[in-house]
Design a protein around this motif. Sequence first.
Motif, PDB file in Angstrom:
ATOM      1  N   ILE A 223       0.844  -1.194   0.000  1.00  0.00           N
ATOM      2  CA  ILE A 223       0.000   0.000   0.000  1.00  0.00           C
ATOM      3  C   ILE A 223       0.883   1.248   0.000  1.00  0.00           C
ATOM      4  CG2 ILE A 223      -1.819   1.248   1.217  1.00  0.00           C
ATOM      5  CD1 ILE A 223      -2.684  -1.429   0.037  1.00  0.00           C
ATOM      6  N   GLN A 224       0.729   2.038  -1.047  1.00  0.00           N
ATOM      7  CA  GLN A 224       1.519   3.251  -1.212  1.00  0.00           C
ATOM      8  C   GLN A 224       0.610   4.486  -1.179  1.00  0.00           C
ATOM      9  OE1 GLN A 224       4.886   3.044  -1.361  1.00  0.00           O
ATOM     10  NE2 GLN A 224       4.612   0.811  -1.113  1.00  0.00           N
ATOM     11  N   ASP A 268      -5.988  -5.492  -3.687  1.00  0.00           N
ATOM     12  CA  ASP A 268      -5.574  -6.562  -4.601  1.00  0.00           C
ATOM     13  C   ASP A 268      -4.692  -6.003  -5.716  1.00  0.00           C
ATOM     14  OD1 ASP A 268      -6.984  -8.397  -3.152  1.00  0.00           O
ATOM     15  OD2 ASP A 268      -8.740  -8.432  -4.492  1.00  0.00           O
ATOM     16  N   GLY A 269      -5.086  -4.837  -6.231  1.00  0.00           N
ATOM     17  CA  GLY A 269      -4.279  -4.197  -7.273  1.00  0.00           C
ATOM     18  C   GLY A 269      -2.904  -3.818  -6.759  1.00  0.00           C
ATOM     19  N   ALA A 270      -2.858  -3.370  -5.489  1.00  0.00           N
ATOM     20  CA  ALA A 270      -1.574  -2.991  -4.890  1.00  0.00           C
ATOM     21  C   ALA A 270      -0.641  -4.209  -4.794  1.00  0.00           C
ATOM     22  CB  ALA A 270      -1.802  -2.387  -3.510  1.00  0.00           C
ATOM     23  N   ASP A 271      -1.200  -5.361  -4.416  1.00  0.00           N
ATOM     24  CA  ASP A 271      -0.391  -6.587  -4.332  1.00  0.00           C
ATOM     25  C   ASP A 271       0.182  -6.954  -5.702  1.00  0.00           C
ATOM     26  OD1 ASP A 271      -0.839  -6.845  -1.642  1.00  0.00           O
ATOM     27  OD2 ASP A 271      -2.562  -8.200  -1.868  1.00  0.00           O
ATOM     28  N   LYS A 272      -0.656  -6.881  -6.720  1.00  0.00           N
ATOM     29  CA  LYS A 272      -0.208  -7.228  -8.083  1.00  0.00           C
ATOM     30  C   LYS A 272       0.857  -6.246  -8.565  1.00  0.00           C
ATOM     31  CE  LYS A 272      -4.655  -9.312  -9.307  1.00  0.00           C
ATOM     32  NZ  LYS A 272      -5.895  -9.172 -10.116  1.00  0.00           N
ATOM     33  N   GLN A 273       0.631  -4.973  -8.252  1.00  0.00           N
ATOM     34  CA  GLN A 273       1.605  -3.961  -8.670  1.00  0.00           C
ATOM     35  C   GLN A 273       2.960  -4.194  -7.999  1.00  0.00           C
ATOM     36  OE1 GLN A 273      -0.237  -0.194  -7.794  1.00  0.00           O
ATOM     37  NE2 GLN A 273      -2.070  -0.706  -8.999  1.00  0.00           N
ATOM     38  N   LEU A 274       2.914  -4.584  -6.707  1.00  0.00           N
ATOM     39  CA  LEU A 274       4.167  -4.830  -5.994  1.00  0.00           C
ATOM     40  C   LEU A 274       4.913  -6.013  -6.619  1.00  0.00           C
ATOM     41  CD1 LEU A 274       6.082  -4.223  -3.641  1.00  0.00           C
ATOM     42  CD2 LEU A 274       4.686  -5.764  -2.210  1.00  0.00           C
ATOM     43  N   LYS A 275       4.196  -7.035  -6.982  1.00  0.00           N
ATOM     44  CA  LYS A 275       4.819  -8.200  -7.613  1.00  0.00           C
ATOM     45  C   LYS A 275       5.449  -7.821  -8.950  1.00  0.00           C
ATOM     46  CE  LYS A 275       1.762 -11.636  -5.483  1.00  0.00           C
ATOM     47  NZ  LYS A 275       0.678 -12.616  -5.705  1.00  0.00           N
ATOM     48  N   GLU A 277       6.464  -4.818  -9.839  1.00  0.00           N
ATOM     49  CA  GLU A 277       7.621  -3.966  -9.569  1.00  0.00           C
ATOM     50  C   GLU A 277       8.829  -4.796  -9.160  1.00  0.00           C
ATOM     51  OE1 GLU A 277       6.269  -1.242  -6.631  1.00  0.00           O
ATOM     52  OE2 GLU A 277       4.955  -0.126  -7.995  1.00  0.00           O
ATOM     53  N   ARG A 278       8.613  -5.799  -8.321  1.00  0.00           N
ATOM     54  CA  ARG A 278       9.717  -6.659  -7.894  1.00  0.00           C
ATOM     55  C   ARG A 278      10.275  -7.464  -9.074  1.00  0.00           C
ATOM     56  NH1 ARG A 278       7.391  -8.922  -2.034  1.00  0.00           N
ATOM     57  NH2 ARG A 278       7.988  -7.064  -0.820  1.00  0.00           N
ATOM     58  N   THR A 279       9.385  -7.924  -9.916  1.00  0.00           N
ATOM     59  CA  THR A 279       9.834  -8.683 -11.096  1.00  0.00           C
ATOM     60  C   THR A 279      10.679  -7.804 -12.005  1.00  0.00           C
ATOM     61  OG1 THR A 279       7.860 -10.060 -11.022  1.00  0.00           O
ATOM     62  CG2 THR A 279       9.063 -10.005 -13.105  1.00  0.00           C
ATOM     63  N   LEU A 280      10.251  -6.549 -12.212  1.00  0.00           N
ATOM     64  CA  LEU A 280      11.008  -5.626 -13.043  1.00  0.00           C
ATOM     65  C   LEU A 280      12.385  -5.340 -12.458  1.00  0.00           C
ATOM     66  CD1 LEU A 280       8.203  -3.082 -14.033  1.00  0.00           C
ATOM     67  CD2 LEU A 280       9.296  -4.775 -15.504  1.00  0.00           C
ATOM     68  N   VAL A 281      12.418  -5.193 -11.120  1.00  0.00           N
ATOM     69  CA  VAL A 281      13.698  -4.945 -10.449  1.00  0.00           C
ATOM     70  C   VAL A 281      14.645  -6.130 -10.656  1.00  0.00           C
ATOM     71  CG1 VAL A 281      14.833  -4.669  -8.215  1.00  0.00           C
ATOM     72  CG2 VAL A 281      12.780  -3.343  -8.736  1.00  0.00           C
ATOM     73  N   GLU A 282      14.105  -7.355 -10.543  1.00  0.00           N
ATOM     74  CA  GLU A 282      14.922  -8.549 -10.754  1.00  0.00           C
ATOM     75  C   GLU A 282      15.459  -8.611 -12.189  1.00  0.00           C
ATOM     76  OE1 GLU A 282      12.613 -11.931  -9.696  1.00  0.00           O
ATOM     77  OE2 GLU A 282      12.517 -11.409  -7.555  1.00  0.00           O
ATOM     78  N   LEU A 283      14.595  -8.258 -13.164  1.00  0.00           N
ATOM     79  CA  LEU A 283      15.016  -8.282 -14.565  1.00  0.00           C
ATOM     80  C   LEU A 283      16.100  -7.248 -14.826  1.00  0.00           C
ATOM     81  CD1 LEU A 283      11.563  -8.704 -16.362  1.00  0.00           C
ATOM     82  CD2 LEU A 283      13.399 -10.413 -16.168  1.00  0.00           C
ATOM     83  N   GLU A 284      15.903  -6.054 -14.271  1.00  0.00           N
ATOM     84  CA  GLU A 284      16.909  -5.001 -14.447  1.00  0.00           C
ATOM     85  C   GLU A 284      18.247  -5.427 -13.870  1.00  0.00           C
ATOM     86  OE1 GLU A 284      15.466  -1.393 -12.829  1.00  0.00           O
ATOM     87  OE2 GLU A 284      13.898  -1.108 -14.323  1.00  0.00           O
ATOM     88  N   THR A 285      18.175  -6.094 -12.685  1.00  0.00           N
ATOM     89  CA  THR A 285      19.397  -6.562 -12.036  1.00  0.00           C
ATOM     90  C   THR A 285      20.121  -7.566 -12.914  1.00  0.00           C
ATOM     91  OG1 THR A 285      18.396  -6.195  -9.852  1.00  0.00           O
ATOM     92  CG2 THR A 285      20.344  -7.617  -9.952  1.00  0.00           C
ATOM     93  N   ARG A 286      19.359  -8.495 -13.491  1.00  0.00           N
ATOM     94  CA  ARG A 286      19.962  -9.518 -14.364  1.00  0.00           C
ATOM     95  C   ARG A 286      20.582  -8.893 -15.610  1.00  0.00           C
ATOM     96  NH1 ARG A 286      15.243 -14.204 -14.324  1.00  0.00           N
ATOM     97  NH2 ARG A 286      15.402 -14.731 -12.094  1.00  0.00           N
ATOM     98  N   TRP A 287      19.848  -7.976 -16.235  1.00  0.00           N
ATOM     99  CA  TRP A 287      20.335  -7.355 -17.473  1.00  0.00           C
ATOM    100  C   TRP A 287      21.593  -6.538 -17.215  1.00  0.00           C
ATOM    101  CZ3 TRP A 287      14.808  -5.402 -19.073  1.00  0.00           C
ATOM    102  CH2 TRP A 287      14.058  -6.504 -19.543  1.00  0.00           C
ATOM    103  N   SER A 288      21.591  -5.851 -16.054  1.00  0.00           N
ATOM    104  CA  SER A 288      22.745  -5.002 -15.769  1.00  0.00           C
ATOM    105  C   SER A 288      24.000  -5.815 -15.443  1.00  0.00           C
ATOM    106  CB  SER A 288      22.442  -4.075 -14.582  1.00  0.00           C
ATOM    107  OG  SER A 288      22.188  -4.831 -13.412  1.00  0.00           O
ATOM    108  N   SER A 289      23.775  -7.066 -14.993  1.00  0.00           N
ATOM    109  CA  SER A 289      24.936  -7.911 -14.680  1.00  0.00           C
ATOM    110  C   SER A 289      25.391  -8.698 -15.904  1.00  0.00           C
ATOM    111  CB  SER A 289      24.579  -8.859 -13.534  1.00  0.00           C
ATOM    112  OG  SER A 289      23.514  -9.716 -13.919  1.00  0.00           O
TER     113      SER A 289
END
Length: 289
Positions: A223-224, A268-275, A277-289
């Motif tokens: 919740i933001q 429910d939308g907030a939970d999905k958005q958080l997931k 966002e976390r997935t995007l962060v993981e992808l960015e981390t992988r791409w940057s490495s």
Amino acid sequence: EIDLIFEPVQNMYGLLQRYQVSISKEEYDRVADLRYKWKKLRTTAEKRTDEINQLQHGFKKGLTQEVQKFSTDVIAFRNDFDANGPMVEGIKPAEAMERLKRYQRQFDDKERKWITYMAGEELFGLPQHQYPELARTKKELELNTGLYTLYMNVLSKVNGYNDILWSELDFDRIAEEVLVFSNQSKKLPKLVRDWDAYLELKKLLDDFIELQPLVKELKHEAIQKRHWEEIMEVTESEFDFAGPEFSLQSLLDINMTAKKDEIEEITDGADKQLKIERTLVELETRWSS
């Protein structure tokens, strides 16, 4: 029967005296006085019995009069209890609790008299009066005490929860305590479950239990700020969700249950958005490495 005992004893001592058996004069005198002292004792006892019988008649008459007066008092007490007691419809729980205490004190006084009069009737061999109004009042006072004690405990706790700051809110502890209260309410006698106070207590607990899933979701890290703003929009309200005074009461004031479905959609939308966002962060981390 006692009179028949004296003659053999006196004859025996007469034989002892004839054969010059050594017996003290004091002992002979006591034997000689036996019959006289017994008659004197019996006369005194008969006199005392007559006096007691006269007193008993007075006590018995007084008891009968007191019992008749008490029977009238009991009926008046019960009528007053029905008209002004804790079970009168429409009174607040705090007022009902005060009335309960007042009528309990009055009942205790009447119960003491009830016990005393029953003992007197048993003593004088009189029929023991029954007071169905007192028996019924005693049962209802016991039921009300159990119900209102729980009600006031729940009310006190819930009001305490409402004042807890949002940042300090321990949801799991509150949920556990409310569950205990709910179980206690279910264990109350079936007889009280149609009473207004029980229905109010049940609604208070049910409403709080209904809020728990919403509160739990709103405490989630998903919740933001934007979600709080959406909640204010659907509930048509305003509150300072980021302020130091923001509490559970702040949410109760906006009547969240009326917009329960809309708020659940937001959480429910907030939970999905958080997931996401976390997935995007993981992808960015992988791409940057």
